[in-house]
Design a protein around this motif. Structure first.
Motif, PDB file in Angstrom:
ATOM      1  N   SER A 264       0.816  -1.202   0.000  1.00  0.00           N
ATOM      2  CA  SER A 264       0.000   0.000   0.000  1.00  0.00           C
ATOM      3  C   SER A 264       0.855   1.260   0.000  1.00  0.00           C
ATOM      4  CB  SER A 264      -0.909   0.029   1.244  1.00  0.00           C
ATOM      5  OG  SER A 264      -1.739  -1.098   1.300  1.00  0.00           O
ATOM      6  N   ALA A 265       2.116   1.143   0.347  1.00  0.00           N
ATOM      7  CA  ALA A 265       2.972   2.316   0.553  1.00  0.00           C
ATOM      8  C   ALA A 265       3.833   2.612  -0.668  1.00  0.00           C
ATOM      9  CB  ALA A 265       3.861   2.100   1.775  1.00  0.00           C
ATOM     10  N   PRO A 266       3.933   3.877  -1.070  1.00  0.00           N
ATOM     11  CA  PRO A 266       4.723   4.235  -2.256  1.00  0.00           C
ATOM     12  C   PRO A 266       6.213   3.995  -2.097  1.00  0.00           C
ATOM     13  CG  PRO A 266       3.877   6.211  -1.165  1.00  0.00           C
ATOM     14  CD  PRO A 266       3.206   5.040  -0.520  1.00  0.00           C
ATOM     15  N   PHE A 267       6.696   3.790  -0.866  1.00  0.00           N
ATOM     16  CA  PHE A 267       8.100   3.424  -0.669  1.00  0.00           C
ATOM     17  C   PHE A 267       8.437   2.170  -1.461  1.00  0.00           C
ATOM     18  CE2 PHE A 267      11.591   1.338   1.531  1.00  0.00           C
ATOM     19  CZ  PHE A 267      12.461   2.384   1.825  1.00  0.00           C
ATOM     20  N   PRO A 272       9.247   1.219 -10.630  1.00  0.00           N
ATOM     21  CA  PRO A 272       8.834  -0.030 -11.280  1.00  0.00           C
ATOM     22  C   PRO A 272       9.946  -1.075 -11.205  1.00  0.00           C
ATOM     23  CG  PRO A 272       9.420   1.616 -12.923  1.00  0.00           C
ATOM     24  CD  PRO A 272       9.447   2.326 -11.599  1.00  0.00           C
ATOM     25  N   TYR A 273       9.569  -2.336 -11.350  1.00  0.00           N
ATOM     26  CA  TYR A 273      10.555  -3.409 -11.286  1.00  0.00           C
ATOM     27  C   TYR A 273      11.343  -3.543 -12.578  1.00  0.00           C
ATOM     28  CZ  TYR A 273       7.476  -6.250 -14.206  1.00  0.00           C
ATOM     29  OH  TYR A 273       6.710  -6.715 -15.254  1.00  0.00           O
ATOM     30  N   ASN A 274      10.923  -2.796 -13.610  1.00  0.00           N
ATOM     31  CA  ASN A 274      11.562  -2.963 -14.911  1.00  0.00           C
ATOM     32  C   ASN A 274      12.027  -1.629 -15.494  1.00  0.00           C
ATOM     33  OD1 ASN A 274       9.024  -1.945 -15.462  1.00  0.00           O
ATOM     34  ND2 ASN A 274       8.292  -3.804 -16.458  1.00  0.00           N
ATOM     35  N   GLU A 357       7.660  -8.098  -7.687  1.00  0.00           N
ATOM     36  CA  GLU A 357       8.825  -7.765  -6.879  1.00  0.00           C
ATOM     37  C   GLU A 357       8.951  -6.246  -6.825  1.00  0.00           C
ATOM     38  OE1 GLU A 357      11.511 -11.717  -7.298  1.00  0.00           O
ATOM     39  OE2 GLU A 357      11.861 -10.194  -8.833  1.00  0.00           O
ATOM     40  N   TYR A 358       9.611  -5.737  -5.791  1.00  0.00           N
ATOM     41  CA  TYR A 358       9.577  -4.303  -5.518  1.00  0.00           C
ATOM     42  C   TYR A 358      10.975  -3.731  -5.359  1.00  0.00           C
ATOM     43  CZ  TYR A 358       4.717  -5.433  -4.667  1.00  0.00           C
ATOM     44  OH  TYR A 358       3.431  -5.882  -4.827  1.00  0.00           O
ATOM     45  N   ILE A 359      11.196  -2.616  -6.063  1.00  0.00           N
ATOM     46  CA  ILE A 359      12.432  -1.860  -5.919  1.00  0.00           C
ATOM     47  C   ILE A 359      12.168  -0.771  -4.884  1.00  0.00           C
ATOM     48  CG2 ILE A 359      14.230  -0.565  -7.114  1.00  0.00           C
ATOM     49  CD1 ILE A 359      13.774  -3.430  -8.175  1.00  0.00           C
ATOM     50  N   VAL A 387      15.926  -4.496  -3.009  1.00  0.00           N
ATOM     51  CA  VAL A 387      14.873  -5.253  -3.687  1.00  0.00           C
ATOM     52  C   VAL A 387      14.126  -6.150  -2.709  1.00  0.00           C
ATOM     53  CG1 VAL A 387      14.372  -6.863  -5.577  1.00  0.00           C
ATOM     54  CG2 VAL A 387      16.360  -5.331  -5.739  1.00  0.00           C
ATOM     55  N   LEU A 388      12.808  -6.240  -2.892  1.00  0.00           N
ATOM     56  CA  LEU A 388      12.018  -7.279  -2.241  1.00  0.00           C
ATOM     57  C   LEU A 388      11.638  -8.304  -3.294  1.00  0.00           C
ATOM     58  CD1 LEU A 388       9.563  -5.482   0.217  1.00  0.00           C
ATOM     59  CD2 LEU A 388      11.491  -6.961   0.788  1.00  0.00           C
TER      60      LEU A 388
END
Length: 499
Positions: A264-267, A272-274, A357-359, A387-388
């Protein structure tokens, strides 16, 4: 943030005769009421969200606009008592210990990026000293950084514990004694009503570190946890119910809230992942640079060190992307420690990031934009703290669900008011939420909900959250409150500085 025109519809308006007056039906609102609750002594327990932390710091204006302080304003209209907060000294943010800065100042938006205030305005330094504790008691017991078990941990306010991270500088500043606990300081005030919003940091620190901690599921001893670990759900369940039992003793009433998903958080969602776009020469140069790595993967496959599926997942191949749909663009190159260890061949554990996945927006104070501009994620792989991965996200989601099940079950068993923050934040991150004449969303910098750190919320969002707590109390205890409007709580401190 966009304002829409508000139209007034008048229905069933009839003109019987020119000589007759127009009659308007007036619907009387229910009078304000405390219902079956008693707000004479309200205490709020929690972490940074409860304290009013914003823009990556605790500062006075943020504390004034914290949701418990706002709730106390409305409680006072139905007989509630005074509400005290351990205010910081300034709107710079940050902390000093013996004159040495131990927490940095808040972020402001300056020259196109969020930066610490003392960079944008030289000379802006913290003035809040923790060495001489304030004289309480304080109704707002929110402590930035606190996890569930910290609320019952003795010596969490002992300044000597800062050296080995067993204490918290924010609690050091306002605890009643060095050996007390947050829960004990709250109970010592004989509260008649409480709010408890805790559990975010039991997964959040793992998430914001890029999964560098450990999932402690199955380990019930928090004394062995690292600062970035995920708490054991069984331990959380035990500690949370211990706190609820103590807070509800003698029939006390209260309100609790669950925790939001990190997505939910913009952090986690802003970057984007790409890769958005690569030219032909860029693609050629990158593929040439990873040719030896791909050759090593082929050797590993030929020797049955990896499967065909893992070979396909690990192969680094960039495509020219301007015309490709966003989901087909090149994922950033990341290091994934869960891949088969091929160090015997001199090969690192690399692959492209994939959807889901999240940067991270920042890591160790460095912005992702600056990091990626330097070629990290393309020429150079992104390290784990940036990265998550899907595996890490799965661990976070499992723990979040378990914690929220505990919170909901405790609320139901004790008949407490309950706020489903997770659903609220999920809606914010998908369709957005209408708050009177404002449309709020989870979009970074423009959605009106999240501050410059991408995690903590703005003054206006605190007013919305306060309303959600008040509505839950109304449903459970038959109370009636005035609610906040978005214009009641605009940003009251300069969070944006021009170039």
């Amino acid at each position: 943030m966009y304002k829409n025109l508000k139209y007034l519809f008048i229905s069933s308006l009839f003109f019987v005769a020119c000589s007759e007056d127009i009659k308007e039906e007036v619907i009387a609102e229910d009078p304000l009421s405390k219902g079956s609750a008693d707000f004479t002594k309200y205490v709020a327990l929690g972490n940074s969200l409860t304290a009013g932390f914003s823009d990556n710091a605790l500062f006075k204006a943020g504390q004034i606009n914290a949701y418990p302080n706002l709730m106390a304003e409305k409680f006072a209209e139905v007989g509630g008592g005074s509400f005290t907060t351990p205010f910081t000294n300034d709107n710079v943010g940050g902390l000093l210990a013996g004159g040495l800065q131990i927490q940095g100042p808040r972020l402001v938006f300056y020259n196109g990026a969020p930066v610490p205030l003392n960079i944008a305005v030289p000379g802006s330094v913290p003035t809040t000293e923790i060495g001489v504790p304030l004289t309480g008691p304080f109704n707002n017991m929110g402590v930035p950084g606190a996890k569930s078990y910290h609320l019952v941990a003795p010596n969490y306010g002992n300044i000597a514990g800062l050296v080995n991270s067993t204490a918290n500088p924010y609690f050091v500043r306002f605890r009643s004694s060095a050996s007390t606990t947050i829960l004990n300081d709250a109970l010592a005030q004989n509260p008649t009503f409480f709010s408890l919003w805790i559990g975010n940091n039991d997964v959040l620190s793992y998430a914001t570190s890029g999964g560098t901690g450990v999932d402690q599921s199955g380990n019930p001893n928090p004394a062995t946890y690292g600062s970035n670990d995920i708490s054991d759900p069984a331990m959380f369940n035990s500690v949370y119910n211990q706190m609820i039992d103590a807070l509800t003793a003698a029939g006390r009433k209260g309100v609790v809230a669950n925790i939001p998903s990190i997505t939910s958080a913009p952090f986690f969602t802003t970057i984007p992942y790409n890769v958005r776009s690569l030219s032909g020469p860029q693609v050629a140069a990158l593929n040439s640079g990873y040719a030896a790595y791909n050759g090593g993967l082929q050797l590993a496959l030929s020797n049955n060190l990896i499967t065909q599926a893992e070979f396909n997942a690990r192969r680094i191949e960039f495509k020219q992307t301007p015309l490709l749909p966003s989901e087909d663009r090149n994922g950033f190159v990341i290091i994934d420690s869960n891949l088969t260890n091929l160090s015997v061949l001199g090969l690192p554990s690399l692959r492209h990031a994939v959807k889901g996945e999240y940067i991270l927006f920042s890591s160790n104070g460095v912005s992702a934009q600056a990091h990626l501009a330097a070629g990290n994620g393309t020429q150079f792989p992104l390290t784990n703290n940036w990265v998550l991965t899907r595996n890490e996200v799965s661990k976070i989601n499992i723990a979040t669900t378990a914690f929220n099940n505990t919170i909901k079950a405790a609320a139901e068993s004790k008949g407490l008011a309950f706020v489903d923050i997770n659903s609220i934040m999920t809606k914010l991150s998908s369709t957005g939420i209408r708050f009177d004449n404002y449309h709020m969303s989870a979009q970074y910098a423009q959605g009106g909900v999240f501050s410059w750190d991408g995690i903590h919320i703005t003054a206006r969002a605190n007013a919305y959250i306060a309303n959600q707590f008040l509505e839950a109390i109304e449903r459970t205890y038959g109370a009636k409150f005035n609610k906040f409007k978005p214009q009641d709580k605009p940003i009251t401190y300069p969070s944006f500085l021009p170039n």
